[in-house]
Design an enzyme around this catalytic site. Structure first.
Site, PDB file in Angstrom:
ATOM      1  CG  ASP A 130      -2.130   0.774   0.839  1.00 29.85           C
ATOM      2  OD1 ASP A 130      -2.337   1.390  -0.139  1.00 29.85           O
ATOM      3  OD2 ASP A 130      -2.956   0.189   1.634  1.00 29.85           O
TER       4      ASP A 130
ATOM      5  CD  GLU B 141       1.384   4.830  -7.454  1.00 30.03           C
ATOM      6  OE1 GLU B 141       2.152   5.707  -7.564  1.00 30.03           O
ATOM      7  OE2 GLU B 141       0.438   4.805  -8.169  1.00 30.03           O
ATOM      8  CD1 TRP B 142      -4.196   3.653  -3.590  1.00 29.64           C
ATOM      9  CD2 TRP B 142      -3.329   5.618  -2.693  1.00 29.64           C
ATOM     10  NE1 TRP B 142      -3.866   3.442  -1.987  1.00 29.64           N
ATOM     11  CE2 TRP B 142      -3.388   4.873  -1.557  1.00 29.64           C
ATOM     12  CE3 TRP B 142      -2.636   6.766  -2.621  1.00 29.64           C
ATOM     13  CZ2 TRP B 142      -3.090   5.081  -0.395  1.00 29.64           C
ATOM     14  CZ3 TRP B 142      -2.421   7.069  -1.238  1.00 29.64           C
ATOM     15  CH2 TRP B 142      -2.587   6.288  -0.295  1.00 29.64           C
ATOM     16  N   GLY B 143      -2.381   4.713  -8.613  1.00 28.87           N
ATOM     17  CA  GLY B 143      -2.259   5.523  -9.697  1.00 28.87           C
ATOM     18  C   GLY B 143      -1.861   6.893  -9.481  1.00 28.87           C
ATOM     19  CD  GLU B 144      -2.522   9.890  -5.682  1.00 29.84           C
ATOM     20  OE1 GLU B 144      -2.033  11.072  -6.188  1.00 29.84           O
ATOM     21  OE2 GLU B 144      -3.851   9.691  -5.397  1.00 29.84           O
TER      22      GLU B 144
ATOM     23  CG  ASP C 173      -9.209   2.277  -1.837  1.00 31.23           C
ATOM     24  OD1 ASP C 173      -9.144   2.324  -0.449  1.00 31.23           O
ATOM     25  OD2 ASP C 173      -8.167   1.949  -2.368  1.00 31.23           O
TER      26      ASP C 173
END
Length: 673
Positions: free
Chosen positions: A176, A209-212, A231
Site C-alpha cells: 500500500d 499506490e492508487w495510480g498517483e 479505492d
C-alpha cells in the site's frame, strides 16, 4: 468526506505526505484519454502472474472487524475448493490490513495478532497450501499501514519484512501507499521488489499506490500489477468511475504486468445482479485481476454464479494477455473488444445508462477478418449462434452483453442470432393505455423460421397486440415489428415493473430457440404545471458515487439523510439536490416542460477538494454542460431547453480524475412546465 476509523474509498492525496490515506482494496461517457503508443518497460520476466491473478481479499467485506481472523481465512480456502472456485482458476487467499499487532517485537519483527491468528501466519499458509491454493498478505510502503490504528508499515524494514513473509510461505504481497513520508514512489516500490527477489521465494507483487504516479509508465519491471485508481466501493457510481479510468490504459497491460482497477465488489449488496454481471464482465474484458471482495461464507447462489462463470473467466485469463480496447462509447453505449489468443474477439456491449439501449458493432470493427459468416457465443447465456457480421443487442440499463466471436467455424450448425428490442422507453401512466412497439431482428446469415413473439406484464396489467406477432420466415437483416397496447390499473403506484419480451423461433435445421429480453416499465405521473423545485419532485431513478442522492441538502456522508445545507462559495441554498460523482438523476417530464435551471458547483463541505462536471440531457441528447468545476469556483448558473423531452437526466461526472471528494450540488434546481 469524513472517513472515520475504517478505510473507505480513498480520496486524492494532498501534499507530499500520504499519511492516513486509503488503499484497500453519470451516464454520459466522457472523452477517453488516448493510451500511450508504447507499452511500459520490460517485465520482471520471472514467470509469475502470466495471467491476471485470481483470488480473494477480505477488506471489502470485513474491513478491520473481528470477523477477519484465522477461521475466516481458512473457511474461504475451504469454499474455494467446495464451490468449484479453485477449479475455475482462483488461487490466492489474501489477508488485508489488521493482521498484525500495532508494534514490532524487540527484534524489529512483525507480530501476527494472537487473537485473530492464534496459530500464526505460517500455520494459515500451510492450511491454504494444503488445499492447493496460495496465501497473500498486506503491508504499506510507509511507516504505518492505512488503518487508523496504525499497524507497522515496511518503509525502512523492506528486507526484514520480505524475509518474514517468505519464511511464512507467503505467495502474494499487496503493498500500500499510506504514511510514505514523501519518499519517492518508484524508489519505495523498487526497494521492496529487490527485497522480495532476495528471499528467493516466488511472490507476486501488487503495487497499490492508487495510480498517483502513473505506475503503468514505470512499474512493469517493478511489480506484477499496479493499482490504476483510488479505492472501489460497492456502488454503481464508484465502479463506473474506476472502469472509465482504467479503460484507456490498455497499451500497458500484458503477461506479468497488469493494470489493477481494484478488487471485485460482486456479492456485497450495494449493486444489482445486473450491475454485478457488468462489473465482472468489464473487469474480465480489461484483463484485470479478479480478487473476490465478498464474504463467500455468506454468498448467494447468484454471487457464485457470477464469480464462477468459466466462460467469462476465460476472457480474463486468455494467455495472449491483451486488455480490451474501446471501439465506441457515444451516449453511454460502450463497445469494448479484446483480442484472444485463438484469433477470436471477446466483445462487451455495455450500457452505462438508466434505460435499455440498442448497442451494435461488427465483427470487422472488432478486428476479425472478412468472412461469409461468424460464430457468436453469448458468455452469460452459454449459447452459440451464427451472425452475418453484426454484433448487436438491446442491453438493459446498467447491463452488459458479453460475447465471443470467431470467423467461420461451424457457424452453419448454429441458429441465427436475433436481437429483441423495444422502441422508446416504456413509460406508463396508471389507468392510461401506452403504445409500445417491439422489434425482433434476424442478425444471422441464415433465416429464422416459425417466429412468434409475446410481451408479458405484471399481474393485473393488460397487454394486447394490435399487429402481427408471427412470421413464417424472417430473412437476414429483416425485422418483425409488433405494436402493443399496455395498460396499468389505475391504482398502480409509481415505480418500476417487470415486462418480458420473448421470441421463439427455429433454425433451418430445426433447432428450437427461445430468446428473452427482460425490461422495465415505469409507472409515472405527469409533472405539475408551473415552476417546481427538483428537490421536491419524484424522480424516475438515481445513481450516485457515494451514498444516496439527497433532497435539499448536500451529499454528506454515506448514510441517507446525513447531508448539510447546500452551500456553494459561502452562499447557502434552501432547495436542490446533493449528489456525488458519478451521478445521474432522471425525471419524467412527459413532453410538457420547457426549461431546467440551477446553480451548480462543488459543495463547500469538502474544503479545497473535488472536481466535477455537470450535464443536462433531454431524451438522450446533451442540452447543457458546464465543463470541469472545482471547489475554488463560485456557483455557476446552468440553463437547459428541454422542450418536448419525455425524460430529463441530470448528470455529474468526476471531471476526469476519479471520484475524489466530488460532492456536487444542483442548487435551487427548478423545472418549468
Amino acid at each position: 468526506m469524513r472517513h472515520l476509523h475504517i478505510r473507505t474509498p480513498r480520496r486524492r492525496v494532498i501534499g507530499a505526505l500520504a499519511a492516513g490515506l486509503l488503499c484497500t482494496t453519470g451516464l454520459a461517457a466522457p472523452a477517453l484519454a488516448a493510451p500511450t503508443a508504447e507499452p511500459a518497460a520490460p517485465t520482471l520476466a520471472d514467470g509469475l502472474a502470466l495471467t491476471p491473478p485470481m483470488g480473494f481479499n477480505n477488506w471489502n467485506s470485513t474491513h478491520c472487524r473481528a470477523e477477519f481472523n484465522e477461521s475466516m481465512v481458512e473457511g474461504i480456502a475451504d469454499l474455494f475448493v467446495d464451490k468449484g472456485l479453485k477449479d475455475a482458476g482462483y488461487q490466492y487467499v489474501n489477508l488485508d490490513d489488521c493482521w498484525a499487532l500495532p508494534a514490532r517485537d524487540a527484534d524489529g519483527k512483525l507480530v501476527p495478532d494472537p487473537v485473530r491468528f492464534p496459530h500464526g501466519i505460517k500455520a494459515v499458509a500451510d492450511y491454504v497450501h494444503a488445499k492447493g491454493l496460495k496465501l497473500g498478505i498486506y503491508t504499506s510502503a510507509g511507516t504505518k499501514t492505512c488503518n487508523s490504528a496504525g499497524f507497522p508499515g515496511a518503509l525502512g524494514h523492506e528486507y526484514s519484512d520480505a524475509q518474514q513473509f517468505a519464511d511464512w510461505g507467503v505467495d502474494y504481497l499487496k503493498y500500500d501507499n499510506c504514511n510514505n513520508q514523501g519518499v519517492d514512489a518508484k524508489l519505495r516500490y523498487t526497494t521492496m521488489r529487490d527485497a522480495l527477489k532476495a528471499t528467493g521465494r516466488p511472490i507476486v507483487y501488487s503495487i497499490c499506490e492508487w495510480g498517483e504516479n502513473k505506475p503503468w509508465e514505470w512499474a512493469s519491471d517493478v511489480g506484477h500489477l499496479w493499482r490504476t485508481t483510488g479505492d472501489i466501493s460497492d456502488s454503481w457510481g464508484s465502479m463506473l468511475s474506476i472502469l472509465k479510468q482504467n479503460l484507456p490504459l490498455s497499451a500497458h497491460a500484458g503477461p506479468g504486468h497488469w493494470n489493477d482497477p481494484d478488487m471485485l465488489e460482486v456479492g456485497n449488496g450495494g449493486m444489482t445482479d445486473t450491475e454485478y454481471r457488468t462489473h465482472f464482465s468489464m473487469w474480465s474484458v480489461m484483463a484485470a485481476p479478479l480478487l473476490i471482495g465478498s464474504d463467500l461464507r455468506k454468498a448467494s447462489d447468484a454471487t457464485f454464479d457470477v464469480l464462477g462463470n468459466k466462460e467469462v473467466i476465460a476472457v480474463d485469463q486468455d494467455p495472449l494477455g491483451k486488455q480490451g480496447t474501446v471501439l465506441s462509447s457515444e451516449g453511454g453505449r460502450w463497445v469494448v473488444a479484446k483480442e484472444m489468443k485463438d484469433g477470436s474477439r471477446a466483445v462487451a456491449l455495455f450500457n452505462e445508462t438508466g434505460s435499455p439501449q440498442h448497442i451494435a458493432t461488427t465483427a470487422r470493427a472488432a478486428g476479425l477478418p472478412e468472412a461469409g459468416a461468424y460464430t457468436l457465443r453469448d458468455l452469460w447465456q452459454h449459447r452459440s449462434y451464427n451472425t452475418a457480421g453484426t454484433i448487436a443487442a438491446t442491453v438493459p440499463a446498467h447491463g452488459t452483453v458479453l460475447v465471443r466471436v470467431s470467423a467461420g467455424g461451424r457457424w452453419a450448425t448454429r441458429p441465427p442470432a436475433v436481437e429483441l428490442g423495444l422502441d422508446g422507453s416504456p413509460l406508463v401512466q396508471a389507468g392510461r393505455t401506452a403504445a409500445l412497439t417491439s422489434k425482433v431482428t434476424d442478425l444471422g446469415r441464415t433465416p429464422a423460421t416459425h417466429l412468434s413473439v409475446t410481451l408479458a406484464g405484471p399481474a393485473g396489467w393488460t397487454v394486447k397486440a394490435i399487429s402481427p406477432t408471427t412470421a413464417g420466415l424472417l430473412p437476414t437483416g429483416r425485422s418483425l415489428r409488433t405494436k402493443w397496447q399496455v395498460t396499468a390499473p389505475g391504482s398502480t403506484a409509481t415505480g418500476s415493473y417487470d415486462l418480458t419480451l420473448r421470441a421463439r423461433y427455429r433454425s433451418l435445421t430445426g433447432t428450437r430457440v427461445e430468446s428473452v429480453l427482460p425490461l422495465k416499465a415505469t409507472v409515472v405521473v405527469a409533472p405539475p404545471a408551473g415552476v417546481s423545485s427538483l428537490g421536491d419532485l419524484p424522480w424516475l431513478s438515481t445513481t450516485n458515487g457515494w451514498g444516496p442522492v439527497e433532497r435539499n441538502t448536500s451529499n454528506g456522508e454515506s448514510a441517507a439523510g446525513d447531508g448539510r445545507p447546500i452551500t456553494l462559495g459561502g452562499v447557502e441554498f434552501a432547495k436542490g439536490l446533493g449528489v456525488h460523482a458519478e451521478s445521474a438523476v432522471e425525471y419524467y417530464t412527459g413532453a410538457a416542460c420547457e426549461t431546467v435551471t440551477a446553480d451548480v458547483g462543488v459543495d463547500d463541505e469538502k474544503g479545497a477538494r473535488g472536481t466535477v462536471a455537470f450535464e443536462i440531457w433531454a431524451d438522450g441528447t446533451k442540452v447543457a454542460s458546464t465543463g470541469v468545476l472545482t471547489n475554488a469556483m463560485p456557483a455557476q448558473p446552468v440553463t437547459a431547453d428541454v422542450s418536448g423531452a419525455q425524460v430529463v437526466r441530470l448528470v455529474v461526472t468526476d471531471g476526469g480524475d476519479g471520484i475524489d471528494s466530488d460532492h456536487a450540488d444542483w442548487a435551487d434546481a427548478k423545472l418549468m412546465c
